[in-house]
Design a protein around this motif. Structure first.
Motif, mmCIF file in Angstrom:
data_model
loop_
_atom_site.group_PDB
_atom_site.id
_atom_site.type_symbol
_atom_site.label_atom_id
_atom_site.label_comp_id
_atom_site.label_asym_id
_atom_site.label_seq_id
_atom_site.Cartn_x
_atom_site.Cartn_y
_atom_site.Cartn_z
ATOM 1 N N LEU A 212 0.861 -1.185 0.000
ATOM 2 C CA LEU A 212 0.000 0.000 0.000
ATOM 3 C C LEU A 212 0.898 1.237 0.000
ATOM 4 O O LEU A 212 1.772 1.370 0.864
ATOM 5 C CB LEU A 212 -0.877 0.036 1.258
ATOM 6 C CG LEU A 212 -2.049 -0.929 1.361
ATOM 7 C CD1 LEU A 212 -2.544 -0.975 2.801
ATOM 8 C CD2 LEU A 212 -3.168 -0.479 0.445
ATOM 9 N N ASP A 213 0.681 2.128 -0.959
ATOM 10 C CA ASP A 213 1.426 3.396 -0.989
ATOM 11 C C ASP A 213 0.443 4.519 -1.304
ATOM 12 O O ASP A 213 0.493 5.140 -2.363
ATOM 13 C CB ASP A 213 2.541 3.321 -2.040
ATOM 14 C CG ASP A 213 3.421 4.565 -2.040
ATOM 15 O OD1 ASP A 213 3.347 5.347 -1.069
ATOM 16 O OD2 ASP A 213 4.161 4.757 -3.009
ATOM 17 N N PRO A 214 -0.502 4.773 -0.385
ATOM 18 C CA PRO A 214 -1.595 5.699 -0.680
ATOM 19 C C PRO A 214 -1.157 7.155 -0.634
ATOM 20 O O PRO A 214 -0.078 7.486 -0.124
ATOM 21 C CB PRO A 214 -2.597 5.402 0.431
ATOM 22 C CG PRO A 214 -1.739 4.982 1.587
ATOM 23 C CD PRO A 214 -0.610 4.204 0.966
ATOM 24 N N PRO A 215 -2.005 8.063 -1.142
ATOM 25 C CA PRO A 215 -1.742 9.492 -0.997
ATOM 26 C C PRO A 215 -1.885 9.929 0.456
ATOM 27 O O PRO A 215 -2.122 9.110 1.348
ATOM 28 C CB PRO A 215 -2.796 10.136 -1.898
ATOM 29 C CG PRO A 215 -3.882 9.129 -1.987
ATOM 30 C CD PRO A 215 -3.224 7.786 -1.896
ATOM 31 N N ARG A 216 -1.764 11.197 0.677
ATOM 32 C CA ARG A 216 -1.644 11.719 2.042
ATOM 33 C C ARG A 216 -2.807 11.330 2.940
ATOM 34 O O ARG A 216 -2.623 11.111 4.141
ATOM 35 C CB ARG A 216 -1.520 13.250 1.996
ATOM 36 C CG ARG A 216 -1.229 13.864 3.349
ATOM 37 C CD ARG A 216 -1.193 15.376 3.292
ATOM 38 N NE ARG A 216 -0.119 15.859 2.446
ATOM 39 C CZ ARG A 216 0.152 17.154 2.264
ATOM 40 N NH1 ARG A 216 -0.607 18.069 2.843
ATOM 41 N NH2 ARG A 216 1.150 17.519 1.494
ATOM 42 N N GLU A 217 -4.012 11.202 2.387
ATOM 43 C CA GLU A 217 -5.159 10.882 3.243
ATOM 44 C C GLU A 217 -5.188 9.435 3.692
ATOM 45 O O GLU A 217 -6.031 9.053 4.499
ATOM 46 C CB GLU A 217 -6.467 11.230 2.539
ATOM 47 C CG GLU A 217 -6.717 10.460 1.273
ATOM 48 C CD GLU A 217 -6.249 11.189 0.031
ATOM 49 O OE1 GLU A 217 -6.758 10.868 -1.066
ATOM 50 O OE2 GLU A 217 -5.371 12.074 0.154
ATOM 51 N N GLY A 218 -4.289 8.608 3.204
ATOM 52 C CA GLY A 218 -4.213 7.226 3.635
ATOM 53 C C GLY A 218 -5.116 6.306 2.819
ATOM 54 O O GLY A 218 -5.815 6.727 1.888
ATOM 55 N N ALA A 219 -5.102 5.027 3.162
ATOM 56 C CA ALA A 219 -5.897 4.037 2.427
ATOM 57 C C ALA A 219 -7.370 4.089 2.820
ATOM 58 O O ALA A 219 -8.253 3.880 1.987
ATOM 59 C CB ALA A 219 -5.334 2.640 2.680
ATOM 60 N N ARG A 220 -7.654 4.322 4.077
ATOM 61 C CA ARG A 220 -9.003 4.406 4.640
ATOM 62 C C ARG A 220 -9.673 3.026 4.744
ATOM 63 O O ARG A 220 -9.187 2.034 4.244
ATOM 64 C CB ARG A 220 -9.866 5.406 3.867
ATOM 65 C CG ARG A 220 -9.302 6.823 3.905
ATOM 66 C CD ARG A 220 -10.234 7.830 3.316
ATOM 67 N NE ARG A 220 -9.722 9.181 3.509
ATOM 68 C CZ ARG A 220 -10.354 10.280 3.119
ATOM 69 N NH1 ARG A 220 -11.534 10.180 2.519
ATOM 70 N NH2 ARG A 220 -9.832 11.471 3.333
#
Length: 404
Positions: free
Chosen positions: A326-334
């Motif tokens: 997982l390499d999500p953007p700043r808001e995270g994977a959620r």
């Protein structure tokens, strides 16, 4: 790597789109003498100032203050806030008693009312890393209920390693009638800047077209075609250290299946495909269609899908996978993505995070579904700014033995 805007250390912070409606008279410009408290997420320190209400009672108000260090006696000038707000923002405009960790900012554009790109130019480099570690610890404690030791590690590749300068390979400026500039913190106002000291002298500005980036990690090397205006780690040592950390944490075995989420142009998928072998299944999902198309060219052996990660996982790839990145953007994977990942019962998940608060929230969701934080490493990919990159290893409960 996932697509993210090139915002860290860039000075391109714009006015807050979610700016609150005024709640009473403005307090901008008011000054208070105070002692700086602990570091907070975002590069500020927490300061409490006494405020007298209309009925004569006095209470303390939280101010998030830039350009100060914990324990310093400072004069704070309020830069944002009204009487009814829960907190205000401010700058330390005078240092009455300085911390021994304070240094003269190397950049002449760093300081109150100047360029907003760097948060920690006034802090000695080792202390910058200690402050970032404190933020990661606090977020994991507050949001995930974990008490862990955290060390923020330096990363090779700075052109000026001892001072944390000249590391940024891509930089965006604002064009001015005469020269160029960068924006103030949380503002559209522009400060003329002749030379950004965190940018390498050969740093390029985002532009149309593609460029080729070569990454060596372990005994392997790959070249990646990347959109010149798309996301790629701006620290020259970033791709290598992140790939090597993910490989070390996941310990991929020949034949294992891999699900690479927020895969960007295929950085992790390429090196994981080497380890699991040509007969193994590697799936790369990325929301940005340009990056996804480049991923298909960069990792021809992978199954590449363009689309919102939560939507794609809700409709496909519902079988078990051995490994997940997982390499999500700043808001995270959620939650939706975390629950979809755990439903695929991987033996290990590597989570690359650019925001410690989002990481901690997602780690807590993983814990709800039986996955615990087994290892955490943090890297100083953005010296002089408050940003820190973390790589977390999550495993099913029976395999997790938390350590740093």
């Amino acid at each position: 790597m996932s697509r993210r805007t090139p915002r860290r250390g860039s000075g391109q912070r714009r006015g807050d789109a979610r700016r609150r409606e005024p709640r009473g008279r403005s307090v901008v410009g008011q000054r208070y003498a105070a002692t700086a408290g602990p570091i907070a997420h975002g590069g500020h320190v927490v300061v409490r100032v006494p405020v007298t209400s209309t009925d004569g009672t006095t209470a303390s108000r939280v101010v998030f203050v830039r350009h100060a260090l914990p324990g310093e006696r400072v004069v704070v000038e309020i830069t944002e806030g009204t009487e009814g707000d829960r907190f205000w923002r401010g700058d330390a405009v005078e240092i009455v008693e300085a911390s021994p960790d304070r240094v003269v900012p190397p950049c002449p554009y760093a300081g109150p009312g100047l360029c907003g790109g760097c948060d920690l130019q006034h802090v000695a480099l080792p202390t910058q890393r200690e402050l970032k570690a404190a933020v990661v610890r606090e977020q994991l404690s507050r949001l995930a209920g974990l008490e862990l030791d955290v060390v923020v590690e330096p990363v090779p590749g700075d052109a000026d390693t001892h001072r944390g300068l000249r590391w940024r390979t891509r930089q965006r400026y604002v064009a001015l009638p005469q020269g160029r500039g960068m924006r103030k913190y949380r503002s559209h106002e522009v400060v003329p800047v002749e030379d950004c000291l965190i940018a390498r002298r050969d740093a390029r500005e985002p532009a149309p077209g593609t460029v080729v980036e070569r990454v060596e990690a372990g005994e392997a090397a790959h070249e990646f075609e990347v959109a010149a205006d798309g996301f790629w780690q701006v620290h020259p040592g970033g791709p290598r250290v992140l790939v090597e950390t993910v490989l070390d944490q996941l310990a991929p075995r020949p034949g294992e299946s891999v699900l690479d989420l927020y895969a960007g142009v295929g950085l992790f998928a390429a090196f994981l495909a080497d380890r699991v072998g040509p007969a193994a299944r590697v799936v790369a999902v990325e929301g940005d269609r340009t990056a996804s198309a480049l991923s298909a060219r960069n990792v021809p052996s992978a199954e590449v899908t363009a689309g919102d990660v939560a939507t794609v996982l809700g409709a496909s790839y519902d079988e078990a996978f051995d490994l997940v990145v997982l390499d999500p953007p700043r808001e995270g994977a959620r939650r939706a993505v975390v629950e979809a990942v755990t439903a695929r019962t991987p033996r290990a998940v590597a989570y690359v995070a650019c925001d410690p608060a989002a990481l901690a929230r997602d780690v807590a969701i993983f814990a709800e579904h039986g996955y615990r934080l087994a290892q955490l490493r943090a890297f100083d990919l953005f010296p002089m700014t408050h940003h820190v990159e973390c790589v977390a290893l999550l495993r099913p409960d029976e395999a997790a033995t938390p350590d740093r």
